[in-house]
Design a protein around this motif. Structure first.
Motif, PDB file in Angstrom:
ATOM      1  N   PHE A 145       0.274  16.319   4.223  1.00 56.63           N
ATOM      2  CA  PHE A 145       1.414  16.873   4.937  1.00 56.63           C
ATOM      3  C   PHE A 145       1.514  16.236   6.318  1.00 56.63           C
ATOM      4  CE2 PHE A 145      -2.310  19.446   5.549  1.00 56.63           C
ATOM      5  CZ  PHE A 145      -2.287  19.920   6.848  1.00 56.63           C
ATOM      6  N   VAL A 147       2.593  16.261  10.248  1.00 54.61           N
ATOM      7  CA  VAL A 147       2.695  17.214  11.360  1.00 54.61           C
ATOM      8  C   VAL A 147       3.375  16.515  12.534  1.00 54.61           C
ATOM      9  CG1 VAL A 147       1.435  18.736  12.929  1.00 54.61           C
ATOM     10  CG2 VAL A 147       0.582  18.358  10.595  1.00 54.61           C
ATOM     11  N   LYS A 231      -0.021  26.527   2.057  1.00 54.71           N
ATOM     12  CA  LYS A 231       1.217  25.878   2.483  1.00 54.71           C
ATOM     13  C   LYS A 231       1.996  26.774   3.447  1.00 54.71           C
ATOM     14  CE  LYS A 231       3.743  23.581  -0.449  1.00 54.71           C
ATOM     15  NZ  LYS A 231       4.543  23.216  -1.656  1.00 54.71           N
ATOM     16  N   THR A 232       2.107  28.046   3.101  1.00 60.49           N
ATOM     17  CA  THR A 232       2.900  28.970   3.915  1.00 60.49           C
ATOM     18  C   THR A 232       2.294  29.182   5.293  1.00 60.49           C
ATOM     19  OG1 THR A 232       3.654  30.141   1.937  1.00 60.49           O
ATOM     20  CG2 THR A 232       3.829  31.314   4.034  1.00 60.49           C
ATOM     21  N   THR A 234      -0.224  27.620   6.895  1.00 63.82           N
ATOM     22  CA  THR A 234      -0.452  26.436   7.720  1.00 63.82           C
ATOM     23  C   THR A 234       0.815  26.096   8.500  1.00 63.82           C
ATOM     24  OG1 THR A 234      -2.154  25.539   6.257  1.00 63.82           O
ATOM     25  CG2 THR A 234      -1.025  23.978   7.684  1.00 63.82           C
ATOM     26  N   LYS A 235       1.968  26.181   7.818  1.00 69.58           N
ATOM     27  CA  LYS A 235       3.237  25.968   8.520  1.00 69.58           C
ATOM     28  C   LYS A 235       3.403  26.966   9.662  1.00 69.58           C
ATOM     29  CE  LYS A 235       5.660  24.568   4.294  1.00 69.58           C
ATOM     30  NZ  LYS A 235       6.694  25.022   3.326  1.00 69.58           N
ATOM     31  N   GLN A 239       3.656  26.168  13.673  1.00 68.68           N
ATOM     32  CA  GLN A 239       4.869  26.513  14.412  1.00 68.68           C
ATOM     33  C   GLN A 239       4.567  27.421  15.608  1.00 68.68           C
ATOM     34  OE1 GLN A 239       8.558  27.387  12.455  1.00 68.68           O
ATOM     35  NE2 GLN A 239       8.021  26.209  10.623  1.00 68.68           N
ATOM     36  N   ILE A 244       5.330  21.382  13.898  1.00 71.72           N
ATOM     37  CA  ILE A 244       5.939  21.687  12.612  1.00 71.72           C
ATOM     38  C   ILE A 244       5.405  20.736  11.555  1.00 71.72           C
ATOM     39  CG2 ILE A 244       7.976  20.191  12.841  1.00 71.72           C
ATOM     40  CD1 ILE A 244       9.609  22.583  11.678  1.00 71.72           C
ATOM     41  N   ALA A 245       5.218  21.247  10.347  1.00 74.25           N
ATOM     42  CA  ALA A 245       4.702  20.451   9.232  1.00 74.25           C
ATOM     43  C   ALA A 245       5.743  20.370   8.137  1.00 74.25           C
ATOM     44  CB  ALA A 245       3.420  21.077   8.675  1.00 74.25           C
ATOM     45  N   THR A 246       5.729  19.263   7.404  1.00 76.86           N
ATOM     46  CA  THR A 246       6.557  19.154   6.210  1.00 76.86           C
ATOM     47  C   THR A 246       5.695  18.829   4.999  1.00 76.86           C
ATOM     48  OG1 THR A 246       8.444  18.089   5.145  1.00 76.86           O
ATOM     49  CG2 THR A 246       7.102  16.708   6.597  1.00 76.86           C
ATOM     50  N   PHE A 247       6.023  19.483   3.889  1.00 78.54           N
ATOM     51  CA  PHE A 247       5.381  19.233   2.607  1.00 78.54           C
ATOM     52  C   PHE A 247       6.378  18.599   1.638  1.00 78.54           C
ATOM     53  CE2 PHE A 247       2.508  22.184   4.540  1.00 78.54           C
ATOM     54  CZ  PHE A 247       1.263  21.975   3.959  1.00 78.54           C
TER      55      PHE A 247
END
Length: 456
Positions: A145, A147, A231-232, A234-235, A239, A244-247
């Motif tokens: 992912f 960041v 996933k939830t 960690t985002k 934040q 911010i992270a993208t998967f």
């Protein structure tokens, strides 16, 4: 005082809430796309829901990631009036929520009619099928992912362009990077321990601001729970720190895609390793060969569950560490399925076609069901790759479709999918993917404007 992960039943769930004097708890359920939807629930409502379940507007199963309503779903829509769906709380999912003061979190899943299309329930039914065959499935997810030093507001203001990554340049496995950014790394590691989705490895990947986390393996259902929670939250953690992270499967044309590889092993009811046979080449048992053969043959058929978004197919191109055919090889990272020889404890497969954007419950259901189908039918691996899989020719039946619409139509006509997942789920999931594709086709891209606006 009771620890959150010691809660196993409704009585203990009540006890821990009472011990802590909580007025509210947080409850969440995952939708078709793997997005958590939830709410704060009062103590009194929560206690009632432990016994009787609660109603949750079934629109969460009838809209996409942008809250746009499906116009093609049979299960729910304007034609049903969007009634409440029944939801049950899972007491043994109780977790500390360290990102909030004195708050507990509980997972839930849809029940009654909605259970037929609930992603977690679909996986649970596939696991039951495995148990009926005398098999215990274990798995572990790995996620890449990106960041960024951005916020949910700033990425929109910038239209997702010229974003500042957490770290610059390509520097895979860098100790410099992970030491300089140790606060971010430790925030993720500490959260994973406190919320019980433990990480056994976290490192800098090759690319600006890209990390890879390998989650500790566990039984299949727990594994999917942990992947979804990872996933939830960690985002959320990032934040709250102004990052911010993208998967997404692939967020930029300049970099390879983001994987969500899945490691799988199988044991019998006594804990015996069924993928391991010291007398066979590469220690690969006959059962492991059958299991992989089923995965290989059904990969094109189940691809829409494995690669569920328009963006998923931006990753599946040659030379970018993602497979383009249902290939199998021994410790070969150019293949869709990597056989990892080892001892009784470590013999396993790695399902490398998986991307970070897949719903953990749905993709793991596909991974397991296809393997079980191979075992039931005693299938043989079609071919074994040596060297670079991208340079080799494969028969048509092992080639992967290149877009979501075609993959969805193949799943729609799959008798095996309907047998393992149920027609209610297949029909609803297919409708959701067809909707996704139609939404994309409405879009006019910057590429099209640049290419055609003046010249064509």
């Amino acid at each position: 005082m009771m620890e959150a992960r010691d809660v196993k039943n409704t009585e203990q769930a009540r006890q821990i809430v009472e011990e802590r004097g909580l007025k509210h708890v947080k409850v969440g359920v995952f939708d078709i796309d793997g997005v958590m939807r939830g709410k704060y629930m009062s103590r009194e409502k929560f206690f009632s829901a432990l016994d009787n379940g609660f109603g949750f507007c079934d629109v969460v199963l009838g809209w996409d990631v942008k809250d746009q309503l499906y116009d093609n779903a049979k299960y729910t829509g304007w034609h049903t009036g969007y009634p409440d769906a029944s939801v049950r709380i899972l007491p043994d999912s109780c977790r500390e929520l360290p990102l909030e003061d004195n708050t507990l979190f509980f997972l839930a899943e849809f029940s009654n009619q909605a259970e037929d299309i609930c992603p977690r329930s679909v996986l649970r039914r596939v696991i039951k099928k495995a148990k009926d065959m005398g098999l215990e499935i274990f798995s572990g997810f790995e996620y890449e992912f990106f960041v960024f030093n951005e916020t949910a507001q700033s990425v929109r203001e910038k239209k997702y362009q010229n974003l500042q990554p957490l770290t610059p340049g390509e520097f895979g496995y860098s100790v410099i990077r992970n030491t300089v950014e140790s606060d971010t790394y430790n925030d993720i590691l500490n959260l994973s321990e406190e919320m019980d989705f433990n990480i056994e490895g976290l490192h800098e990947e090759t690319g600006p601001g890209v990390l890879e986390a390998a989650l500790t393996y566990s039984d299949a259902l727990s594994s999917a729970d942990k992947a979804s929670l990872f996933k939830t939250f960690t985002k959320i953690a990032l934040q709250k720190k102004g990052k911010i992270a993208t998967f997404m499967a692939r967020w930029s044309e300049d970099y390879p895609g983001q994987s969500g590889h899945i490691h799988v092993s199988v044991k019998d009811s006594n804990g015996g390793a069924l993928f391991y046979d010291k007398n066979e080449k590469n220690n690969m048992s006959e059962m492991m060969a059958h299991f992989i053969a089923g995965q290989q043959k059904l990969m094109p058929e189940f691809l829409a569950m494995i690669a569920p978004t328009i963006n998923s197919y931006r990753r599946l191109i040659p030379g970018y560490w993602a497979p383009t055919e249902a290939s199998v090889g021994i410790d070969n990272r150019t293949c869709a399925i990597r056989i990892i020889p080892g001892n009784e404890k470590s013999q396993r497969l790695e399902y490398r076609i998986a991307a970070a954007d897949a719903n953990p419950y749905i993709i793991l259901a596909a991974v397991i069901a296809s393997g079980l189908w191979g075992v039931e039918n005693k299938l043989a691996i079609d071919s074994m790759v040596k060297g670079n899989a991208y340079d080799q020719h494969f028969p048509d039946h092992l080639k992967l479709l290149s877009n979501l619409w075609d993959a969805t139509q193949k799943l729609k006509s799959s008798d095996v999918a309907r047998d393992y997942f149920g027609s209610a789920f297949v029909d609803h999931y297919v409708a959701s993917r067809e909707w996704e594709d139609r939404e994309f086709r409405k879009h006019i891209s910057q590429w099209e404007l640049n290419r055609y606006f003046e010249i064509i």
